[in-house]
Design a protein around this motif. Structure first.
Motif, PDB file in Angstrom:
ATOM      1  N   THR A   1       9.296  16.180  -9.575  1.00 19.41           N
ATOM      2  CA  THR A   1       9.875  15.917 -11.063  1.00 19.41           C
ATOM      3  C   THR A   1       9.975  14.567 -11.585  1.00 19.41           C
ATOM      4  N   GLN A   2       9.927  13.629 -10.867  1.00 19.74           N
ATOM      5  CA  GLN A   2       9.745  12.194 -11.362  1.00 19.74           C
ATOM      6  C   GLN A   2       8.855  11.407 -10.464  1.00 19.74           C
ATOM      7  N   VAL A   3       8.368  10.336 -11.083  1.00 17.74           N
ATOM      8  CA  VAL A   3       7.487   9.372 -10.352  1.00 17.74           C
ATOM      9  C   VAL A   3       7.640   8.001 -11.049  1.00 17.74           C
ATOM     10  N   HIS A   4       8.113   7.023 -10.176  1.00 22.89           N
ATOM     11  CA  HIS A   4       8.275   5.611 -10.532  1.00 22.89           C
ATOM     12  C   HIS A   4       7.021   4.944 -10.181  1.00 22.89           C
ATOM     13  N   GLN A   5       6.276   4.219 -10.835  1.00 21.86           N
ATOM     14  CA  GLN A   5       4.929   3.584 -10.811  1.00 21.86           C
ATOM     15  C   GLN A   5       5.310   1.915 -11.049  1.00 21.86           C
ATOM     16  N   HIS A   6       4.918   1.165 -10.440  1.00 25.59           N
ATOM     17  CA  HIS A   6       4.599  -0.207 -10.639  1.00 25.59           C
ATOM     18  C   HIS A   6       3.275  -0.888 -10.391  1.00 25.59           C
ATOM     19  N   TYR A   7       2.583  -1.316 -11.264  1.00 22.44           N
ATOM     20  CA  TYR A   7       1.080  -2.143 -11.164  1.00 22.44           C
ATOM     21  C   TYR A   7       1.421  -3.543 -11.274  1.00 22.44           C
ATOM     22  N   ARG A   8       0.629  -4.464 -10.469  1.00 23.82           N
ATOM     23  CA  ARG A   8       0.303  -5.661 -10.730  1.00 23.82           C
ATOM     24  C   ARG A   8      -0.899  -6.301 -10.516  1.00 23.82           C
ATOM     25  N   LEU A   9      -1.210  -6.881 -11.470  1.00 26.40           N
ATOM     26  CA  LEU A   9      -2.777  -7.666 -11.338  1.00 26.40           C
ATOM     27  C   LEU A   9      -2.602  -9.114 -11.440  1.00 26.40           C
ATOM     28  N   HIS A  10      -3.524  -9.772 -10.550  1.00 28.20           N
ATOM     29  CA  HIS A  10      -3.650 -11.350 -10.471  1.00 28.20           C
ATOM     30  C   HIS A  10      -5.046 -11.656 -10.601  1.00 28.20           C
ATOM     31  N   LEU A  11      -5.589 -12.253 -11.550  1.00 25.12           N
ATOM     32  CA  LEU A  11      -6.866 -12.656 -11.682  1.00 25.12           C
ATOM     33  C   LEU A  11      -6.966 -14.182 -11.840  1.00 25.12           C
TER      34      LEU A  11
END
Length: 183
Positions: free
Chosen positions: A73-83
């Motif tokens: 019923t719930q999702v916590h998402q975290h995304y990181r990008l380093h270029l």
């Protein structure tokens, strides 16, 4: 099937983020060729919590549910990008007209890309499943060539337009890692 329900994929919501480019140049004494060392960096991240409504559930797309009843019923998402890019360039400015300068360049390029994506599924609606955490990351580092051109169009005394186009062909290696943990 009359019992099929439609769904949609929810992607992370990114916001605008600035990048940084710095350089150091040297004008070669012969024929006004220029040697430039420049570095570019871009970083961004986003964090989103998605809740299902009364008539919907969240199904994980990174793994297959153990049963048709496994959902959250719930999702916590975290995304990181380093270029990151580092270029060693050789260029020569060409005066095409009195108002237009073009500067073709070529050189060596090093690139690095790192991504991390964490998903935390919680409040399971299944009798068989606990909340699960997915951690995924990949890295790329490569070396290759860079080719491009910059231009300046002088419109009047202190005003001009600038443009830059380049392409990089990098040969490198990917490292990927993915893990799941039930809590």
């Amino acid at each position: 099937d009359s019992h099929s329900k439609r769904g949609k994929v929810r992607d992370p919501s990114f916001r605008w983020g600035p990048g940084v480019m710095v350089g150091l140049g040297y004008l070669l004494p012969h024929d006004e060729w220029k040697m430039t060392l420049q570095a570019s960096s871009y970083r961004n991240h986003c964090t989103t919590v998605i809740h299902s409504n009364e008539n919907a559930v969240l199904l994980p797309v990174w793994n297959l549910p153990l049963s048709s009843a496994e959902s959250f019923t719930q999702v916590h998402q975290h995304y990181r990008l380093h270029l990151g890019l580092v270029d060693l360039l050789l260029s020569k400015s060409l005066d095409v007209t009195s108002h237009l300068d073009l500067t073709p360049f070529l050189g060596l390029s090093f690139g690095s890309l790192r991504q991390k994506y964490h998903l935390n599924y919680s409040q399971s609606t299944s009798l068989f499943s606990d909340p699960s955490v997915w951690r995924m990351k990949n890295k790329f580092e490569g070396l290759g060539s860079c080719l491009g051109c910059s231009g300046s169009l002088f419109l009047f005394k202190r005003f001009s337009l600038f443009a830059l186009a380049s392409i990089r062909l990098l040969y490198g290696e990917f490292y990927t890692h993915q893990g799941e943990r039930a809590e």
